[in-house]
Design a protein around this motif. Structure first.
Motif, PDB file in Angstrom:
ATOM      1  N   ILE A 177       0.833  -1.203   0.000  1.00  0.00           N
ATOM      2  CA  ILE A 177       0.000   0.000   0.000  1.00  0.00           C
ATOM      3  C   ILE A 177       0.872   1.259   0.000  1.00  0.00           C
ATOM      4  O   ILE A 177       0.598   2.214  -0.734  1.00  0.00           O
ATOM      5  N   TYR A 181       2.250   2.116  -3.454  1.00  0.00           N
ATOM      6  CA  TYR A 181       1.262   2.817  -4.280  1.00  0.00           C
ATOM      7  C   TYR A 181       1.070   4.258  -3.809  1.00  0.00           C
ATOM      8  O   TYR A 181       0.932   5.173  -4.611  1.00  0.00           O
ATOM      9  N   TRP A 182       1.028   4.461  -2.505  1.00  0.00           N
ATOM     10  CA  TRP A 182       0.807   5.800  -1.946  1.00  0.00           C
ATOM     11  C   TRP A 182       1.963   6.753  -2.285  1.00  0.00           C
ATOM     12  O   TRP A 182       1.749   7.854  -2.781  1.00  0.00           O
ATOM     13  N   ALA A 212      -1.821   4.486  -7.245  1.00  0.00           N
ATOM     14  CA  ALA A 212      -3.011   3.690  -6.922  1.00  0.00           C
ATOM     15  C   ALA A 212      -4.127   3.939  -7.929  1.00  0.00           C
ATOM     16  O   ALA A 212      -4.772   3.005  -8.408  1.00  0.00           O
ATOM     17  N   THR A 213      -4.354   5.193  -8.271  1.00  0.00           N
ATOM     18  CA  THR A 213      -5.433   5.516  -9.208  1.00  0.00           C
ATOM     19  C   THR A 213      -5.174   4.919 -10.579  1.00  0.00           C
ATOM     20  O   THR A 213      -6.067   4.310 -11.175  1.00  0.00           O
ATOM     21  N   SER A 217      -3.374   2.339 -11.361  1.00  0.00           N
ATOM     22  CA  SER A 217      -3.464   0.881 -11.347  1.00  0.00           C
ATOM     23  C   SER A 217      -4.922   0.421 -11.274  1.00  0.00           C
ATOM     24  O   SER A 217      -5.299  -0.557 -11.903  1.00  0.00           O
TER      25      SER A 217
END
Length: 107
Positions: free
Chosen positions: A11, A14-15, A20-21, A23
């Motif tokens: 996590i 991604y952050w 994240a968006t 993916s």
């Protein structure tokens, strides 16, 4: 399954990279098309050598018969006992075994 620390590592990656968006967008934009592949007839084929590892907890989960109609040159087929959508994360050793087994066949 993975540990809490492994999940937080993933996590955090991604952050910190703000990905994240992008993916998740792949899933949002392609889910209808993927569902159509599994529910409608198609004449589109993939004619390059293919290796498939179909993990029991992944969705969708194609049969070999279905896959053979679309992927005309399946060289490697595996149905491991465990794993799901994040198979490389859940069981990296098994995932690497399958990747290596496929590439041994096509080199």
């Amino acid at each position: 399954m993975f540990t809490r620390d492994e999940m937080l590592d993933n996590i955090t990656l991604y952050w910190l990279t703000a990905t994240a968006t992008s993916s998740a967008r792949l899933y949002w934009e392609s889910i209808r098309r993927v569902q159509e592949w599994f529910t409608k007839s198609t004449s589109d084929t993939v004619d390059v050598p293919v290796g498939c590892s179909v993990f029991p907890k992944d969705l969708p989960r194609p049969s070999r018969r279905w896959a053979a109609r679309r992927y005309t040159d399946i060289r490697f087929w595996s149905e491991p006992e465990r794993g799901g959508h994040f198979a490389a994360f859940e069981g990296p050793e098994r995932f690497v075994e399958d990747v290596r087994a496929f590439f041994r066949l096509v080199r």
